[in-house]
Design a protein around this motif. Structure first.
Motif, PDB file in Angstrom:
ATOM      1  N   HIS A 199      -8.464  15.895 -20.304  1.00 20.75           N
ATOM      2  CA  HIS A 199      -7.849  15.222 -19.173  1.00 20.75           C
ATOM      3  C   HIS A 199      -6.560  14.498 -19.541  1.00 20.75           C
ATOM      4  O   HIS A 199      -5.793  14.110 -18.647  1.00 20.75           O
ATOM      5  N   ASP A 200      -6.303  14.299 -20.829  1.00 24.72           N
ATOM      6  CA  ASP A 200      -5.194  13.442 -21.241  1.00 24.72           C
ATOM      7  C   ASP A 200      -3.837  13.927 -20.749  1.00 24.72           C
ATOM      8  O   ASP A 200      -3.090  13.179 -20.110  1.00 24.72           O
ATOM      9  N   GLU A 201      -3.490  15.187 -21.050  1.00 25.07           N
ATOM     10  CA  GLU A 201      -2.172  15.688 -20.680  1.00 25.07           C
ATOM     11  C   GLU A 201      -1.991  15.787 -19.159  1.00 25.07           C
ATOM     12  O   GLU A 201      -0.978  15.325 -18.627  1.00 25.07           O
ATOM     13  N   PRO A 202      -2.961  16.394 -18.426  1.00 26.13           N
ATOM     14  CA  PRO A 202      -2.804  16.416 -16.959  1.00 26.13           C
ATOM     15  C   PRO A 202      -2.687  15.015 -16.370  1.00 26.13           C
ATOM     16  O   PRO A 202      -1.879  14.783 -15.467  1.00 26.13           O
ATOM     17  N   ALA A 203      -3.489  14.071 -16.889  1.00 26.15           N
ATOM     18  CA  ALA A 203      -3.438  12.702 -16.373  1.00 26.15           C
ATOM     19  C   ALA A 203      -2.086  12.059 -16.663  1.00 26.15           C
ATOM     20  O   ALA A 203      -1.557  11.294 -15.843  1.00 26.15           O
ATOM     21  N   ALA A 204      -1.495  12.374 -17.819  1.00 27.51           N
ATOM     22  CA  ALA A 204      -0.186  11.807 -18.167  1.00 27.51           C
ATOM     23  C   ALA A 204       0.887  12.285 -17.202  1.00 27.51           C
ATOM     24  O   ALA A 204       1.780  11.518 -16.802  1.00 27.51           O
ATOM     25  N   ARG A 205       0.804  13.559 -16.800  1.00 26.56           N
ATOM     26  CA  ARG A 205       1.780  14.079 -15.835  1.00 26.56           C
ATOM     27  C   ARG A 205       1.624  13.408 -14.473  1.00 26.56           C
ATOM     28  O   ARG A 205       2.609  13.067 -13.818  1.00 26.56           O
ATOM     29  N   VAL A 206       0.372  13.245 -14.037  1.00 25.26           N
ATOM     30  CA  VAL A 206       0.127  12.580 -12.753  1.00 25.26           C
ATOM     31  C   VAL A 206       0.617  11.140 -12.812  1.00 25.26           C
ATOM     32  O   VAL A 206       1.278  10.656 -11.879  1.00 25.26           O
ATOM     33  N   ARG A 207       0.328  10.448 -13.906  1.00 20.39           N
ATOM     34  CA  ARG A 207       0.747   9.050 -14.046  1.00 20.39           C
ATOM     35  C   ARG A 207       2.273   8.926 -13.948  1.00 20.39           C
ATOM     36  O   ARG A 207       2.786   8.027 -13.276  1.00 20.39           O
ATOM     37  N   ALA A 208       2.982   9.822 -14.622  1.00 23.47           N
ATOM     38  CA  ALA A 208       4.447   9.756 -14.600  1.00 23.47           C
ATOM     39  C   ALA A 208       4.985   9.910 -13.174  1.00 23.47           C
ATOM     40  O   ALA A 208       5.925   9.202 -12.774  1.00 23.47           O
ATOM     41  N   LEU A 209       4.386  10.817 -12.402  1.00 25.82           N
ATOM     42  CA  LEU A 209       4.842  11.012 -11.027  1.00 25.82           C
ATOM     43  C   LEU A 209       4.450   9.843 -10.127  1.00 25.82           C
ATOM     44  O   LEU A 209       5.217   9.449  -9.237  1.00 25.82           O
ATOM     45  N   LEU A 210       3.265   9.296 -10.352  1.00 30.55           N
ATOM     46  CA  LEU A 210       2.866   8.116  -9.573  1.00 30.55           C
ATOM     47  C   LEU A 210       3.824   6.952  -9.842  1.00 30.55           C
ATOM     48  O   LEU A 210       4.215   6.231  -8.914  1.00 30.55           O
ATOM     49  N   GLU A 211       4.201   6.774 -11.088  1.00 28.95           N
ATOM     50  CA  GLU A 211       5.120   5.691 -11.436  1.00 28.95           C
ATOM     51  C   GLU A 211       6.497   5.919 -10.815  1.00 28.95           C
ATOM     52  O   GLU A 211       7.110   4.983 -10.288  1.00 28.95           O
ATOM     53  N   ARG A 212       6.972   7.176 -10.834  1.00 28.61           N
ATOM     54  CA  ARG A 212       8.251   7.490 -10.192  1.00 28.61           C
ATOM     55  C   ARG A 212       8.195   7.215  -8.699  1.00 28.61           C
ATOM     56  O   ARG A 212       9.122   6.667  -8.102  1.00 28.61           O
ATOM     57  N   GLY A 213       7.084   7.631  -8.084  1.00 27.65           N
ATOM     58  CA  GLY A 213       6.934   7.422  -6.651  1.00 27.65           C
ATOM     59  C   GLY A 213       6.843   5.954  -6.287  1.00 27.65           C
ATOM     60  O   GLY A 213       7.367   5.517  -5.243  1.00 27.65           O
ATOM     61  N   ARG A 214       6.193   5.166  -7.127  1.00 26.82           N
ATOM     62  CA  ARG A 214       6.115   3.727  -6.895  1.00 26.82           C
ATOM     63  C   ARG A 214       7.503   3.093  -6.982  1.00 26.82           C
ATOM     64  O   ARG A 214       7.876   2.268  -6.156  1.00 26.82           O
ATOM     65  N   ASP A 215       8.238   3.497  -8.026  1.00 24.81           N
ATOM     66  CA  ASP A 215       9.581   2.939  -8.210  1.00 24.81           C
ATOM     67  C   ASP A 215      10.493   3.295  -7.043  1.00 24.81           C
ATOM     68  O   ASP A 215      11.379   2.519  -6.668  1.00 24.81           O
ATOM     69  N   ALA A 216      10.278   4.471  -6.463  1.00 22.86           N
ATOM     70  CA  ALA A 216      11.105   4.919  -5.336  1.00 22.86           C
ATOM     71  C   ALA A 216      10.614   4.353  -4.001  1.00 22.86           C
ATOM     72  O   ALA A 216      11.242   4.571  -2.963  1.00 22.86           O
ATOM     73  N   GLY A 217       9.477   3.646  -4.025  1.00 25.53           N
ATOM     74  CA  GLY A 217       8.929   3.074  -2.803  1.00 25.53           C
ATOM     75  C   GLY A 217       8.200   4.074  -1.930  1.00 25.53           C
ATOM     76  O   GLY A 217       7.911   3.792  -0.762  1.00 25.53           O
ATOM     77  N   GLU A 218       7.904   5.253  -2.476  1.00 31.34           N
ATOM     78  CA  GLU A 218       7.242   6.288  -1.681  1.00 31.34           C
ATOM     79  C   GLU A 218       5.725   6.305  -1.854  1.00 31.34           C
ATOM     80  O   GLU A 218       5.022   6.848  -0.996  1.00 31.34           O
ATOM     81  N   LEU A 219       5.234   5.744  -2.927  1.00 30.28           N
ATOM     82  CA  LEU A 219       3.792   5.727  -3.192  1.00 30.28           C
ATOM     83  C   LEU A 219       3.313   4.288  -3.307  1.00 30.28           C
ATOM     84  O   LEU A 219       4.040   3.403  -3.781  1.00 30.28           O
ATOM     85  N   ARG A 220       2.092   4.063  -2.898  1.00 29.33           N
ATOM     86  CA  ARG A 220       1.576   2.706  -2.804  1.00 29.33           C
ATOM     87  C   ARG A 220       1.378   2.067  -4.176  1.00 29.33           C
ATOM     88  O   ARG A 220       0.973   2.716  -5.134  1.00 29.33           O
ATOM     89  N   ARG A 221       1.650   0.764  -4.208  1.00 25.02           N
ATOM     90  CA  ARG A 221       1.554  -0.004  -5.443  1.00 25.02           C
ATOM     91  C   ARG A 221       0.442  -1.049  -5.373  1.00 25.02           C
ATOM     92  O   ARG A 221       0.303  -1.867  -6.281  1.00 25.02           O
ATOM     93  N   ASP A 222      -0.351  -1.036  -4.280  1.00 28.41           N
ATOM     94  CA  ASP A 222      -1.319  -2.103  -4.061  1.00 28.41           C
ATOM     95  C   ASP A 222      -2.689  -1.814  -4.664  1.00 28.41           C
ATOM     96  O   ASP A 222      -3.671  -2.466  -4.322  1.00 28.41           O
ATOM     97  N   MET A 223      -2.777  -0.820  -5.542  1.00 32.91           N
ATOM     98  CA  MET A 223      -4.037  -0.537  -6.232  1.00 32.91           C
ATOM     99  C   MET A 223      -3.712  -0.077  -7.644  1.00 32.91           C
ATOM    100  O   MET A 223      -2.621   0.444  -7.901  1.00 32.91           O
ATOM    101  N   PRO A 224      -4.667  -0.284  -8.584  1.00 24.55           N
ATOM    102  CA  PRO A 224      -4.400   0.097  -9.975  1.00 24.55           C
ATOM    103  C   PRO A 224      -4.104   1.587 -10.101  1.00 24.55           C
ATOM    104  O   PRO A 224      -4.764   2.419  -9.469  1.00 24.55           O
ATOM    105  N   ILE A 225      -3.123   1.919 -10.917  1.00 25.97           N
ATOM    106  CA  ILE A 225      -2.750   3.318 -11.087  1.00 25.97           C
ATOM    107  C   ILE A 225      -3.870   4.116 -11.748  1.00 25.97           C
ATOM    108  O   ILE A 225      -4.067   5.301 -11.457  1.00 25.97           O
ATOM    109  N   ASP A 226      -4.643   3.471 -12.635  1.00 31.52           N
ATOM    110  CA  ASP A 226      -5.782   4.162 -13.263  1.00 31.52           C
ATOM    111  C   ASP A 226      -6.827   4.543 -12.224  1.00 31.52           C
ATOM    112  O   ASP A 226      -7.475   5.595 -12.339  1.00 31.52           O
TER     113      ASP A 226
END
Length: 203
Positions: A135-162
């Motif tokens: 799960h490590d590599e797939p999860a790392a890719r998802v995490r990177a996109l979630l972080e990008r989306g959060r920074d862009a204001g497109e994805l929610r930041r009100d819950m833990p990313i994990d």
């Protein structure tokens, strides 16, 4: 002179026989791993007998290449990880983070469905650290996109990313199980996975 010629010919025949044996061994290994992947994806409790039968080899031949069921499962998992990494590494994840996440989710579902219950079989036979690798590599890719989306204001930041990653993994595996149960089709699943997850993480 004839005796000398005979001595030269014998190693050539032996070498040819060795090459044939090696080719047969490679074919058997590939057949065994393919059968194990196919069966374990559907039934994590598939037995060595079931796998040998599906690979069209005998138990003795199977155990000649894999000394235990755990060893065979480890090979299946290692190949699944390598194939998953290769497939996901080729994806275009540039551009809009939500669209990129959608592409990643669809591709990940196809791989999750392909390998199905292999993860369950692995969890029963292998140490936890080896399971995490799957799960490590797939999860790392998802995490990177979630972080990008959060920074862009497109994805929610009100819950833990994990937590978001755990939910995504649960939906992916749940969709694969639903296909096996006949609740949805394999053709419907990618869009359902994508839309359900994006709805859950959208800002």
């Amino acid at each position: 002179m004839a005796a000398a010629e005979t001595k030269v010919a014998e190693p050539a025949r032996a070498s040819s026989q060795d090459r044939t044996k090696r080719a047969d061994a490679v074919r058997n290994i590939e057949a065994i791993v393919a059968a194990a992947t196919r069966l374990l994806a559907v039934d994590p409790d598939a037995s060595i007998n079931d796998i040998a039968k599906a690979a069209h080899v005998g138990r003795v031949t199977l155990y000649g290449h894999f000394d235990s069921r755990a060893t065979l499962i480890r090979e299946v998992v290692d190949r699944a990880i390598a194939q998953t990494d290769e497939a996901l590494a080729s994806l275009d994840l540039d551009g809009d983070p939500r669209e990129a996440l959608g592409r990643l989710l669809e591709a990940t579902w196809h791989l999750t469905h392909r390998f199905g219950a292999v993860v369950v079989a692995a969890s029963q036979a292998l140490p936890p650290e080896q399971i995490r690798r799957a799960h490590d590599e797939p999860a790392a890719r998802v995490r990177a996109l979630l972080e990008r989306g959060r920074d862009a204001g497109e994805l929610r930041r009100d819950m833990p990313i994990d937590w978001q990653i755990s939910v995504i993994q649960a939906i992916l595996h749940g969709a694969s199980a639903a296909v096996h149960r006949g609740e949805i089709t394999a053709e419907e699943a990618p869009a359902l996975v994508r839309d359900t997850i994006l709805a859950a993480v959208a800002a």
